[in-house]
Design a protein around this motif. Structure first.
Motif, mmCIF file in Angstrom:
data_model
loop_
_atom_site.group_PDB
_atom_site.id
_atom_site.type_symbol
_atom_site.label_atom_id
_atom_site.label_comp_id
_atom_site.label_asym_id
_atom_site.label_seq_id
_atom_site.Cartn_x
_atom_site.Cartn_y
_atom_site.Cartn_z
ATOM 1 N N ILE A 56 0.800 -1.213 0.000
ATOM 2 C CA ILE A 56 0.000 0.000 0.000
ATOM 3 C C ILE A 56 0.842 1.276 0.000
ATOM 4 O O ILE A 56 0.674 2.137 -0.852
ATOM 5 N N ASP A 57 1.764 1.398 0.933
ATOM 6 C CA ASP A 57 2.438 2.693 1.074
ATOM 7 C C ASP A 57 3.919 2.609 1.420
ATOM 8 O O ASP A 57 4.453 3.482 2.084
ATOM 9 N N GLY A 58 4.593 1.582 0.980
ATOM 10 C CA GLY A 58 6.000 1.440 1.326
ATOM 11 C C GLY A 58 6.940 1.983 0.274
ATOM 12 O O GLY A 58 6.797 1.707 -0.900
ATOM 13 N N LEU A 59 7.882 2.779 0.715
ATOM 14 C CA LEU A 59 8.918 3.289 -0.186
ATOM 15 C C LEU A 59 10.320 3.036 0.355
ATOM 16 O O LEU A 59 11.287 3.157 -0.359
ATOM 17 N N GLY A 60 10.420 2.740 1.635
ATOM 18 C CA GLY A 60 11.728 2.588 2.266
ATOM 19 C C GLY A 60 12.477 1.369 1.787
ATOM 20 O O GLY A 60 11.919 0.281 1.681
#
Length: 72
Positions: A24-28
């Motif tokens: 959903i919202d991971g960029l690391g």
């Protein structure tokens, strides 16, 4: 003192961290997250990715290399 130099209490751990494996919202990037935590003196770090455990082994390995307790 800058943020990168500030000491972190031994018992503190971020408990809402997403890696690139989060659907959903991971960029690391896992290695960068762990290295950053080690540089700041963290003794433990959690990963709370959404809908995937695809980076779990990578996360645990990176944590062990930095002597950080991985929290899944």
């Amino acid at each position: 003192m800058s943020d990168s130099e500030s000491p972190v209490p031994q018992t503190f751990a971020h408990l809402h961290v997403h890696t690139h494996g989060s659907r959903i919202d991971g960029l690391g990037v896992t290695q960068r997250l762990v290295q950053g935590a080690a540089n700041k003196g963290f003794k433990q770090l959690a990963v709370t990715d959404h809908g995937s455990l695809s980076t779990t082994i990578e996360f645990i390995s990176a944590c062990k290399n930095q002597e950080i307790k991985p929290i899944i």
